[in-house]
Motif scaffolding. Sequence first.
Motif, PDB file in Angstrom:
ATOM      1  N   MET A 123     125.771  92.708  97.051  1.00 22.26           N
ATOM      2  CA  MET A 123     125.097  92.157  95.873  1.00 22.26           C
ATOM      3  C   MET A 123     125.483  90.690  95.733  1.00 22.26           C
ATOM      4  SD  MET A 123     125.323  93.507  91.929  1.00 22.26           S
ATOM      5  CE  MET A 123     124.396  92.683  90.651  1.00 22.26           C
ATOM      6  N   PRO A 124     124.530  89.751  95.584  1.00 16.17           N
ATOM      7  CA  PRO A 124     124.863  88.331  95.490  1.00 16.17           C
ATOM      8  C   PRO A 124     125.699  88.046  94.255  1.00 16.17           C
ATOM      9  CG  PRO A 124     122.511  88.665  95.870  1.00 16.17           C
ATOM     10  CD  PRO A 124     123.094  90.001  95.560  1.00 16.17           C
ATOM     11  N   HIS A 125     126.623  87.124  94.416  1.00 16.63           N
ATOM     12  CA  HIS A 125     127.459  86.715  93.285  1.00 16.63           C
ATOM     13  C   HIS A 125     127.164  85.255  92.971  1.00 16.63           C
ATOM     14  CE1 HIS A 125     130.869  86.258  90.620  1.00 16.63           C
ATOM     15  NE2 HIS A 125     131.241  85.191  91.298  1.00 16.63           N
ATOM     16  N   THR A 126     126.883  84.965  91.701  1.00 13.77           N
ATOM     17  CA  THR A 126     126.618  83.600  91.267  1.00 13.77           C
ATOM     18  C   THR A 126     127.762  83.120  90.399  1.00 13.77           C
ATOM     19  OG1 THR A 126     124.234  83.972  91.278  1.00 13.77           O
ATOM     20  CG2 THR A 126     125.036  82.088  90.019  1.00 13.77           C
ATOM     21  N   LEU A 127     128.369  82.019  90.772  1.00 11.55           N
ATOM     22  CA  LEU A 127     129.441  81.420  89.987  1.00 11.55           C
ATOM     23  C   LEU A 127     128.814  80.565  88.888  1.00 11.55           C
ATOM     24  CD1 LEU A 127     132.435  80.837  89.534  1.00 11.55           C
ATOM     25  CD2 LEU A 127     132.215  78.901  91.097  1.00 11.55           C
ATOM     26  N   ARG A 128     129.099  80.908  87.655  1.00  9.65           N
ATOM     27  CA  ARG A 128     128.551  80.154  86.527  1.00  9.65           C
ATOM     28  C   ARG A 128     129.433  78.943  86.274  1.00  9.65           C
ATOM     29  NH1 ARG A 128     129.264  80.275  80.928  1.00  9.65           N
ATOM     30  NH2 ARG A 128     127.377  79.781  79.722  1.00  9.65           N
ATOM     31  N   VAL A 129     128.855  77.772  86.360  1.00 11.66           N
ATOM     32  CA  VAL A 129     129.614  76.536  86.198  1.00 11.66           C
ATOM     33  C   VAL A 129     128.956  75.683  85.114  1.00 11.66           C
ATOM     34  CG1 VAL A 129     130.418  74.426  87.307  1.00 11.66           C
ATOM     35  CG2 VAL A 129     130.367  76.561  88.602  1.00 11.66           C
ATOM     36  N   ILE A 130     129.774  75.209  84.191  1.00 10.30           N
ATOM     37  CA  ILE A 130     129.315  74.320  83.136  1.00 10.30           C
ATOM     38  C   ILE A 130     129.767  72.904  83.473  1.00 10.30           C
ATOM     39  CG2 ILE A 130     129.329  73.804  80.669  1.00 10.30           C
ATOM     40  CD1 ILE A 130     128.143  76.508  81.280  1.00 10.30           C
ATOM     41  N   VAL A 131     128.840  71.958  83.448  1.00 10.95           N
ATOM     42  CA  VAL A 131     129.134  70.553  83.745  1.00 10.95           C
ATOM     43  C   VAL A 131     128.844  69.732  82.489  1.00 10.95           C
ATOM     44  CG1 VAL A 131     128.563  68.565  85.181  1.00 10.95           C
ATOM     45  CG2 VAL A 131     128.585  70.857  86.182  1.00 10.95           C
ATOM     46  N   LEU A 132     129.792  68.884  82.103  1.00 14.95           N
ATOM     47  CA  LEU A 132     129.626  68.010  80.947  1.00 14.95           C
ATOM     48  C   LEU A 132     129.821  66.569  81.389  1.00 14.95           C
ATOM     49  CD1 LEU A 132     130.984  68.519  77.365  1.00 14.95           C
ATOM     50  CD2 LEU A 132     131.391  66.354  78.536  1.00 14.95           C
ATOM     51  N   GLN A 133     128.885  65.700  81.008  1.00 15.08           N
ATOM     52  CA  GLN A 133     128.945  64.285  81.402  1.00 15.08           C
ATOM     53  C   GLN A 133     128.577  63.381  80.234  1.00 15.08           C
ATOM     54  OE1 GLN A 133     126.002  65.215  84.514  1.00 15.08           O
ATOM     55  NE2 GLN A 133     127.223  63.919  85.880  1.00 15.08           N
ATOM     56  N   PRO A 134     129.275  62.255  80.074  1.00 13.43           N
ATOM     57  CA  PRO A 134     128.807  61.242  79.129  1.00 13.43           C
ATOM     58  C   PRO A 134     127.615  60.506  79.742  1.00 13.43           C
ATOM     59  CG  PRO A 134     130.788  60.469  80.249  1.00 13.43           C
ATOM     60  CD  PRO A 134     130.523  61.858  80.737  1.00 13.43           C
ATOM     61  N   VAL A 135     126.520  60.406  78.991  1.00 10.08           N
ATOM     62  CA  VAL A 135     125.309  59.788  79.535  1.00 10.08           C
ATOM     63  C   VAL A 135     124.822  58.702  78.591  1.00 10.08           C
ATOM     64  CG1 VAL A 135     124.591  61.793  80.876  1.00 10.08           C
ATOM     65  CG2 VAL A 135     123.819  61.573  78.506  1.00 10.08           C
ATOM     66  N   LEU A 136     124.240  57.665  79.183  1.00 10.21           N
ATOM     67  CA  LEU A 136     123.711  56.515  78.458  1.00 10.21           C
ATOM     68  C   LEU A 136     122.205  56.460  78.625  1.00 10.21           C
ATOM     69  CD1 LEU A 136     124.483  53.746  76.994  1.00 10.21           C
ATOM     70  CD2 LEU A 136     124.297  52.740  79.282  1.00 10.21           C
ATOM     71  N   GLU A 137     121.474  56.267  77.530  1.00 13.61           N
ATOM     72  CA  GLU A 137     120.030  56.106  77.635  1.00 13.61           C
ATOM     73  C   GLU A 137     119.719  54.744  78.258  1.00 13.61           C
ATOM     74  OE1 GLU A 137     115.933  56.401  74.996  1.00 13.61           O
ATOM     75  OE2 GLU A 137     117.857  56.193  73.970  1.00 13.61           O
ATOM     76  N   VAL A 138     118.889  54.745  79.282  1.00 11.93           N
ATOM     77  CA  VAL A 138     118.568  53.530  80.028  1.00 11.93           C
ATOM     78  C   VAL A 138     117.434  52.778  79.341  1.00 11.93           C
ATOM     79  CG1 VAL A 138     117.706  52.636  82.223  1.00 11.93           C
ATOM     80  CG2 VAL A 138     119.359  54.517  82.195  1.00 11.93           C
ATOM     81  N   LEU A 150     121.695  57.919  82.239  1.00 10.04           N
ATOM     82  CA  LEU A 150     122.575  57.537  83.343  1.00 10.04           C
ATOM     83  C   LEU A 150     123.972  58.065  83.049  1.00 10.04           C
ATOM     84  CD1 LEU A 150     123.307  55.840  85.884  1.00 10.04           C
ATOM     85  CD2 LEU A 150     123.684  53.900  84.325  1.00 10.04           C
ATOM     86  N   PRO A 151     124.518  58.972  83.897  1.00  9.15           N
ATOM     87  CA  PRO A 151     125.894  59.424  83.686  1.00  9.15           C
ATOM     88  C   PRO A 151     126.867  58.272  83.942  1.00  9.15           C
ATOM     89  CG  PRO A 151     124.698  60.913  85.160  1.00  9.15           C
ATOM     90  CD  PRO A 151     123.867  59.679  85.017  1.00  9.15           C
ATOM     91  N   LEU A 152     127.824  58.094  83.054  1.00  8.57           N
ATOM     92  CA  LEU A 152     128.800  57.019  83.182  1.00  8.57           C
ATOM     93  C   LEU A 152     130.101  57.561  83.767  1.00  8.57           C
ATOM     94  CD1 LEU A 152     128.358  55.056  79.823  1.00  8.57           C
ATOM     95  CD2 LEU A 152     127.184  54.722  82.017  1.00  8.57           C
ATOM     96  N   SER A 153     130.637  56.829  84.755  1.00  4.94           N
ATOM     97  CA  SER A 153     131.918  57.190  85.366  1.00  4.94           C
ATOM     98  C   SER A 153     132.395  56.002  86.187  1.00  4.94           C
ATOM     99  CB  SER A 153     131.764  58.427  86.268  1.00  4.94           C
ATOM    100  OG  SER A 153     131.098  58.090  87.480  1.00  4.94           O
ATOM    101  N   GLY A 154     133.544  56.165  86.790  1.00  6.07           N
ATOM    102  CA  GLY A 154     134.073  55.134  87.663  1.00  6.07           C
ATOM    103  C   GLY A 154     133.495  55.174  89.058  1.00  6.07           C
ATOM    104  N   ALA A 155     132.455  55.988  89.283  1.00  7.77           N
ATOM    105  CA  ALA A 155     131.865  56.129  90.614  1.00  7.77           C
ATOM    106  C   ALA A 155     130.501  55.458  90.734  1.00  7.77           C
ATOM    107  CB  ALA A 155     131.738  57.612  90.973  1.00  7.77           C
ATOM    108  N   LEU A 156     130.101  54.654  89.740  1.00  5.15           N
ATOM    109  CA  LEU A 156     128.776  54.043  89.783  1.00  5.15           C
ATOM    110  C   LEU A 156     128.712  52.911  90.808  1.00  5.15           C
ATOM    111  CD1 LEU A 156     127.778  53.750  86.004  1.00  5.15           C
ATOM    112  CD2 LEU A 156     127.403  55.641  87.596  1.00  5.15           C
ATOM    113  N   ALA A 157     127.530  52.726  91.369  1.00  8.31           N
ATOM    114  CA  ALA A 157     127.259  51.580  92.236  1.00  8.31           C
ATOM    115  C   ALA A 157     127.111  50.332  91.374  1.00  8.31           C
ATOM    116  CB  ALA A 157     125.991  51.824  93.041  1.00  8.31           C
TER     117      ALA A 157
END
Length: 227
Positions: A1-16, A36-43
């Motif tokens: 039987m397939p198992h699905t891992l339920r994952v919740i993702v939360l991000q701070p986002v800025l309206e462009v 646009l999600p804000l983080s230290g990984a933006l280009a």
Amino acid sequence: MPHTLRVIVLQPVLEVSDPAGFTLWPVAGIEPYGFLPLSGALAPAEVGTAVMSIAAHNDVVPAADDRPPRPADPLGSFLHGLLTMDDLFASGGLRVTDTASGVTLLPGCCNGLEERRDWFDVLDRDGRASFGHDPSPLAERHGDAIRLTVDADRDDSPVIGLAVGDLRRLLTGAERDLAGFLALAAAWAARRLPGHAAPVTSALARALVLPAQGPPSASPRRPEAVG
């Protein structure tokens, strides 16, 4: 039987904001009025989009304006509101996604990232907070569980459920993301806006309700998730 891992993702986002006709610095080709999600990984171009958007959010003339006059040069004029307004606004908020069900809670109209402390009220005080309108997202605490309603104005609105401890950890991760973005933006401003770098960085910190001094380096971080 397939198992699905339920994952919740939360991000701070800025309206462009709409970049049409904007030429003061490079910006990314992101759909206007999306998030646009804000983080230290933006280009670099994404950082430019974020700074452009926050400046545009505050490019207003109050009814009673006792600020210094708007400069005549295009750069000084565009940055005028960001650098002189007492109360700054960063349209957006926190985006929460249940990757198993595909349900996403988005900040509503008139919500700002500076209001994200209301999420902690859900955990520690009132147990309930809303985040804008059209849609009207709602967070409620029920004992040790959090119920997130995507649009409280709809009887059939999708919902996301998670534990109080998980939400607290996700909110801590969002603060790290924003601190990483501020450090990245400070370095970007030093390169792109050398004559305005310090006041722009300070204004961004105020708009995002962060300490004025960002961390010395911004390491990319994957979006915080619980599952």
